[in-house]
Design an enzyme around this catalytic site. Structure first.
Site, PDB file in Angstrom:
ATOM      1  N   GLY A   1      36.302  43.661  44.139  1.00 44.25           N
ATOM      2  CA  GLY A   1      35.663  44.631  43.608  1.00 44.25           C
ATOM      3  C   GLY A   1      35.121  44.502  42.616  1.00 44.25           C
ATOM      4  N   CYS A   2      33.977  44.910  41.780  1.00 40.56           N
ATOM      5  CA  CYS A   2      33.359  44.480  40.474  1.00 40.56           C
ATOM      6  C   CYS A   2      34.130  44.854  39.549  1.00 40.56           C
ATOM      7  CB  CYS A   2      31.960  44.959  40.631  1.00 40.56           C
ATOM      8  SG  CYS A   2      31.849  46.682  40.922  1.00 40.56           S
TER       9      CYS A   2
END
Length: 333
Positions: free
Chosen positions: A144-145
């Site tokens: 995930g970012c």
């Protein structure tokens, strides 16, 4: 003929960035791209920045992807697993969604809901030993970012015994592209510009992923929506476990990492410096009052936080140079 590549979910922001990176990659040949509502449209109509890319988006489904050597899945959370299960075992897959990141089914149910699809190799090459695991895998779960930005800042400190794992506090600001391309009232320019707003306070879905990647045992994350299209700036703090300089720990951990840059003393990360790159910039200090360790991390949420990271993983999976098709340097202004 290069490595035949297909992208599922190519109409979104991460999908568009994948198409851009694949088009400029020295070994990848884009053979298919699919979408839901945008199926039947030319790629350069959906993504005007890709003018001249002569490809029509196909309908979603395994048929359009099965003939590729490599498939990137840039689908909403919960949609990748079913599609991946229908692809041939020899097709290598990098999933940009969350479906295969978590090891714990309970954590999946708590933060995402639905049936846990099982864990794939976690796609953050800078974690100890992870490059080798990714290189030997046919199925990789991209980070995930927020997880990428925070884990890169935190993992070496916990691994070195410099930071306590039980009291980590993070405040992180992200651009609006992190919320996807769908039309949402709270993401209208008139709502976002000139404003900072927290969201999913105390309940963000990347928390179990970050704890899993860093071995943190207690983590509080407050995400903030920032009035910019892309970028993440994360301020990570933790209690010291011993008197070790956090800057030195980070510099040693990433001495051979091409995309992680520990900035010289006195220079602090900012999002514009990472725009369009696959780099993460880090800086660390010790708070003079609380003595907490502070690490500030910046990256492009569509680059190192999504599409760039996915291409980096794919390079490793095919035995290519890790940096192939990726830029270390940002674009400014």
């Amino acid at each position: 003929m290069g490595i035949r590549v297909a992208v599922g979910g190519a109409s979104g922001y991460a999908g568009g960035e994948l198409l851009r990176l694949i088009a400029g990659h020295p070994e990848f040949e884009l053979v298919a791209a699919t979408a839901h509502s945008q199926a039947g449209h030319r790629v350069d109509v959906v993504h005007p920045q890709l003018a001249g890319l002569d490809l029509v988006l196909g309908a979603s489904g395994p048929e359009a992807l099965a003939d590729a050597d490599l498939v990137f899945l840039a689908l909403p959370h919960g949609e990748s697993a079913a599609l991946a299960a229908q692809l041939p075992a020899e097709v290598r897959i990098v999933d940009l969604g969350a479906d295969h990141r978590l090891a714990d089914p309970y954590q999946w149910a708590q933060y995402y809901g639905g049936t846990h699809a099982g864990q794939w190799t976690y796609g953050l090459p800078e974690l100890p030993g992870q490059r080798e695991l990714i290189a030997s895998s046919t199925r990789v779960a991209n980070t995930g970012c927020y997880a990428a930005a925070i884990s890169l800042a935190l993992a070496p400190l916990i691994a070195a015994g410099a930071a306590r794992p039980d009291d980590v506090v993070v405040v992180a600001a992200s651009g609006t592209s992190g919320a996807g391309r769908g039309a949402k009232a709270h993401l209208l320019a008139s709502e976002v510009m000139g404003d900072l707003s927290p969201y999913r306070v105390g309940t963000h879905q990347h928390v179990p992923e970050i704890k899993q990647a860093t071995r943190a045992t207690g983590l509080s994350l407050t995400p903030v929506l920032a009035p910019m299209p892309r970028g993440i700036l994360a301020t990570v703090t933790a209690l010291p476990a011993q008197g070790v300089d956090p800057q030195t720990v980070l510099a040693e951990a990433y001495a051979d990492a091409p995309f992680v840059h520990v900035l010289p003393e006195g220079r602090w990360p900012h999002t514009a410096a990472t725009l369009g790159s696959n780099s993460c910039h880090l800086q660390a200090t010790v708070d003079v009052d609380s003595r907490r360790l502070i690490v500030v991390s910046a990256l492009d949420n569509l680059g190192k936080g999504a599409a760039g990271q996915a291409v980096q993983n794919a390079n490793l999976m095919f035995g290519l140079p890790e940096t192939a098709g990726l830029s270390v340097y940002g674009v400014t202004p």
